[in-house]
Write a protein that holds these residues in place. Sequence first.
Motif, PDB file in Angstrom:
ATOM      1  N   TRP A  32       7.313   6.118  -4.278  1.00  9.96           N
ATOM      2  CA  TRP A  32       7.135   5.866  -2.844  1.00  9.96           C
ATOM      3  C   TRP A  32       5.978   4.905  -2.609  1.00  9.96           C
ATOM      4  CZ3 TRP A  32       8.762   5.619   1.886  1.00  9.96           C
ATOM      5  CH2 TRP A  32       7.875   5.691   2.957  1.00  9.96           C
ATOM      6  N   GLU A  33       4.856   5.145  -3.265  1.00 14.11           N
ATOM      7  CA  GLU A  33       3.702   4.279  -3.070  1.00 14.11           C
ATOM      8  C   GLU A  33       3.928   2.903  -3.695  1.00 14.11           C
ATOM      9  OE1 GLU A  33       0.064   6.245  -4.149  1.00 14.11           O
ATOM     10  OE2 GLU A  33       0.181   7.487  -2.320  1.00 14.11           O
ATOM     11  N   THR A  34       4.693   2.833  -4.778  1.00 15.00           N
ATOM     12  CA  THR A  34       5.050   1.538  -5.351  1.00 15.00           C
ATOM     13  C   THR A  34       5.948   0.757  -4.397  1.00 15.00           C
ATOM     14  OG1 THR A  34       4.890   2.415  -7.597  1.00 15.00           O
ATOM     15  CG2 THR A  34       6.147   0.391  -7.317  1.00 15.00           C
ATOM     16  N   PHE A  35       6.876   1.453  -3.760  1.00 18.21           N
ATOM     17  CA  PHE A  35       7.741   0.821  -2.751  1.00 18.21           C
ATOM     18  C   PHE A  35       6.902   0.232  -1.614  1.00 18.21           C
ATOM     19  CE2 PHE A  35       9.717   1.700   1.442  1.00 18.21           C
ATOM     20  CZ  PHE A  35      10.687   0.687   1.433  1.00 18.21           C
ATOM     21  N   LEU A  36       5.918   1.004  -1.134  1.00 11.94           N
ATOM     22  CA  LEU A  36       5.047   0.512  -0.069  1.00 11.94           C
ATOM     23  C   LEU A  36       4.236  -0.692  -0.545  1.00 11.94           C
ATOM     24  CD1 LEU A  36       3.643   3.842   1.428  1.00 11.94           C
ATOM     25  CD2 LEU A  36       5.511   2.435   2.300  1.00 11.94           C
ATOM     26  N   ALA A  37       3.722  -0.620  -1.782  1.00 10.92           N
ATOM     27  CA  ALA A  37       2.918  -1.719  -2.319  1.00 10.92           C
ATOM     28  C   ALA A  37       3.738  -2.993  -2.450  1.00 10.92           C
ATOM     29  CB  ALA A  37       2.334  -1.320  -3.671  1.00 10.92           C
ATOM     30  N   GLN A  38       5.012  -2.848  -2.822  1.00 11.84           N
ATOM     31  CA  GLN A  38       5.865  -4.037  -2.936  1.00 11.84           C
ATOM     32  C   GLN A  38       6.163  -4.650  -1.576  1.00 11.84           C
ATOM     33  OE1 GLN A  38       6.617  -5.625  -5.835  1.00 11.84           O
ATOM     34  NE2 GLN A  38       5.172  -4.083  -6.584  1.00 11.84           N
ATOM     35  N   ARG A  39       6.258  -3.825  -0.560  1.00 11.71           N
ATOM     36  CA  ARG A  39       6.415  -4.356   0.808  1.00 11.71           C
ATOM     37  C   ARG A  39       5.195  -5.200   1.196  1.00 11.71           C
ATOM     38  NH1 ARG A  39       9.957  -1.635   4.643  1.00 11.71           N
ATOM     39  NH2 ARG A  39       8.427  -2.221   6.224  1.00 11.71           N
ATOM     40  N   GLN A  40       4.010  -4.680   0.883  1.00 12.17           N
ATOM     41  CA  GLN A  40       2.799  -5.423   1.207  1.00 12.17           C
ATOM     42  C   GLN A  40       2.674  -6.671   0.335  1.00 12.17           C
ATOM     43  OE1 GLN A  40       0.860  -5.063   3.667  1.00 12.17           O
ATOM     44  NE2 GLN A  40      -0.742  -6.522   3.113  1.00 12.17           N
ATOM     45  N   ARG A  41       3.092  -6.577  -0.918  1.00  7.93           N
ATOM     46  CA  ARG A  41       3.038  -7.741  -1.811  1.00  7.93           C
ATOM     47  C   ARG A  41       3.938  -8.861  -1.286  1.00  7.93           C
ATOM     48  NH1 ARG A  41       1.349  -9.206  -6.736  1.00  7.93           N
ATOM     49  NH2 ARG A  41       2.652 -10.633  -7.933  1.00  7.93           N
ATOM     50  N   ARG A  42       5.071  -8.468  -0.711  1.00  7.33           N
ATOM     51  CA  ARG A  42       5.965  -9.463  -0.119  1.00  7.33           C
ATOM     52  C   ARG A  42       5.279 -10.186   1.034  1.00  7.33           C
ATOM     53  NH1 ARG A  42       9.729  -6.253   1.678  1.00  7.33           N
ATOM     54  NH2 ARG A  42      10.518  -5.894  -0.436  1.00  7.33           N
ATOM     55  N   VAL A  43       4.441  -9.444   1.764  1.00  9.97           N
ATOM     56  CA  VAL A  43       3.668 -10.083   2.845  1.00  9.97           C
ATOM     57  C   VAL A  43       2.696 -11.102   2.264  1.00  9.97           C
ATOM     58  CG1 VAL A  43       1.953  -9.673   4.647  1.00  9.97           C
ATOM     59  CG2 VAL A  43       3.875  -8.095   4.389  1.00  9.97           C
ATOM     60  N   TYR A  44       2.013 -10.744   1.172  1.00  4.40           N
ATOM     61  CA  TYR A  44       1.080 -11.681   0.540  1.00  4.40           C
ATOM     62  C   TYR A  44       1.801 -12.939   0.048  1.00  4.40           C
ATOM     63  CZ  TYR A  44      -2.065  -7.605   0.245  1.00  4.40           C
ATOM     64  OH  TYR A  44      -2.848  -6.523   0.531  1.00  4.40           O
ATOM     65  N   ARG A  45       2.988 -12.774  -0.508  1.00  9.41           N
ATOM     66  CA  ARG A  45       3.709 -13.922  -1.069  1.00  9.41           C
ATOM     67  C   ARG A  45       4.267 -14.845   0.000  1.00  9.41           C
ATOM     68  NH1 ARG A  45       6.453 -10.235  -4.600  1.00  9.41           N
ATOM     69  NH2 ARG A  45       8.298 -10.606  -3.314  1.00  9.41           N
TER      70      ARG A  45
END
Length: 426
Positions: A32-45
């Motif tokens: 779950w937390e990895t899923f959230l982190a990937q959402r935020q990483r997509r924002v950074y990219r």
Amino acid sequence: MWAQLLDALWALPLEKRIFAAVLLFSWTVYLWETFLAQRQRRVYRTTTHVPKELGQIMDSETFEKSRLYQLDKSTFSFWSGLYSEAEGTIILLFGGIPYLWNFSGVFCRRAGFGPEYEITQSLMFLFLATLFSALTGLPWSLYNTFVIEEKHGFNQQTLGFFAKDALKKFIVTQCILLPVTSLLLYIIKIGGDYFFIYAWLFTLVVSLVLVTIYADYIAPLFDKFIPLPEGTLKEEIEVMAKNIDFPLTKVYVVEGSKRSSHSNAYFYGFFKNKRIVLFDTLLEDYSILNKDHQEETSIEPQNIGEGENPETKAKVRTKKQGCKNEEVLAVLGHELGHWKLGHTVKNIVISQVLSFCLTVLSRRFEFQADAFAKKLGKAKDLYSALIKLNKDNLGFPVSDWLFSMWHYSHPPLLERLQALQDSKQD
């Protein structure tokens, strides 16, 4: 799929059911937390240009530096998190915890402590477990400090300073952890049917004691604290504290710059003995990172280079860092708002219940503290201070809403600026 998994889990014997449930829960939280982190990483990219709302307060160079810094931190967090979860799973699957417990018992028996000394065995187990954790976490800490933080201009430590600091932290942790744990285990042992109440009360008291003594007796073991020199800033801090009946006794500056260029400020103390601590990196006029020379420096000009270890020597940075006095006062106005509105005590109480609610409430408290700073007439200076602190710390101002809601105890910069905008002073 989940229904079949639960049916298979329920068919297992009780002890295996509990074991499997622990693993399942751990991996569910991790995914779950990895899923959230990937959402935020997509924002950074994908957010490669300064948002229109921030066009007047953030330049494209700072925005890009912040984006790249957060991307690197995100990558590091993914791999370190995966390692941590895999390590925990391997330890559980291969019986690492029972093995360490038995090894602790063998060690204690050879030292003359029999099975009746279960508290002694527990302390040996705890010592070995924390030692293992410190050693396995060391490479990750080294990489984070000397690769990521160094790359983006935040690290101020040498390898020697890092090593001594890590050893000192481990020793201090053991000096606190082992005695407290032994008392807690003794309370559980003699507590009878209501041991959990006594144990909870004990941990609450210990938490309050540690909060009380940390800044006076523990933090100075790692960083140098000096009184804020007499001058305009100190006078204005004292006046602001007096105006809201804050029982201020001392104002300190901590040399955080020998460790990192990140900035902070906080207050501590109970009842009529409150103290304010400012990081030197927060203060534009005091930060040694703004000194245009290679020599070792101190916050006090008259003591430059006296009695300091060369390993604490700060690295020169070319960018101007920190806030003006008015902005420092605005930041303190926000922190004093937490005190005036009772947020500190409320956080201690709520932290005994559950963390997600604390995160949600903490965000609300941040807005309330900002509003309190407005009432002190500091809206304009707090607005500019938040921008400067975000720039100095390379904070990324754009966040995925779900990641932000789950992880951020402080609202994103843009939300705080928008809340301040309407009443910002001219």
